[in-house]
Scaffold this active site. Structure first.
Site, mmCIF file in Angstrom:
data_model
loop_
_atom_site.group_PDB
_atom_site.id
_atom_site.type_symbol
_atom_site.label_atom_id
_atom_site.label_comp_id
_atom_site.label_asym_id
_atom_site.label_seq_id
_atom_site.Cartn_x
_atom_site.Cartn_y
_atom_site.Cartn_z
ATOM 1 C CB ILE A 44 -0.912 0.032 1.244
ATOM 2 C CG1 ILE A 44 -1.714 -1.261 1.338
ATOM 3 C CG2 ILE A 44 -1.815 1.262 1.188
ATOM 4 C CD1 ILE A 44 -2.399 -1.428 2.667
ATOM 5 C CD GLU A 45 2.969 5.042 -4.288
ATOM 6 O OE1 GLU A 45 3.513 6.106 -4.598
ATOM 7 O OE2 GLU A 45 2.722 4.129 -5.107
#
Length: 126
Positions: free
Chosen positions: A120-121
């Protein structure tokens, strides 16, 4: 034809309950129950539908796999505050802050993993 935006996408996960708890508590998403008891994570005007490994809904990805997700979420919360928030939940930062390019320009990003090791960015537009 011209595509306007993403409405939802699906994550295949090992445990829907564990996934819901992580995204609800650490990222502030809401859990929505729809259809015949299915669960999704909602935020803004988007959602992430959840499939549990071995209990996927049709139609589904050709090879549904837990932990194969890699996506970017935009927040207006300053990245330094996001880092502080995540540390309160003992969620390690895998990488960042680092400059990247988003769909609408330059972003500053950090990277974390969810319980299934999806990447997850989390980013701010600069």
């Amino acid at each position: 034809m011209q595509i306007k935006n993403i409405d939802h996408f699906v994550l295949t996960v090992a445990s829907i309950d564990k996934t819901c708890s992580f995204y609800e508590k650490s990222l502030g998403m809401k859990v929505e129950i729809f259809g015949a008891g299915r669960k999704a994570l909602t935020f803004g005007n988007q959602k992430i539908n959840l499939h549990e490994v071995g209990k996927e809904f049709e139609p589904k990805a050709q090879y549904p796999t837990s932990g194969a997700g890699d996506f970017c979420l935009i927040t207006e919360t300053p990245i330094k505050d996001v880092v502080t928030h995540l540390s309160e939940y003992r969620i390690p930062i895998e990488s960042g802050p680092v400059a990247r390019t988003g769909a609408n320009g330059k972003i500053m990003s950090i990277y974390i993993r969810d319980p299934d090791n999806n990447l997850i960015e989390i980013s701010n537009y600069l």
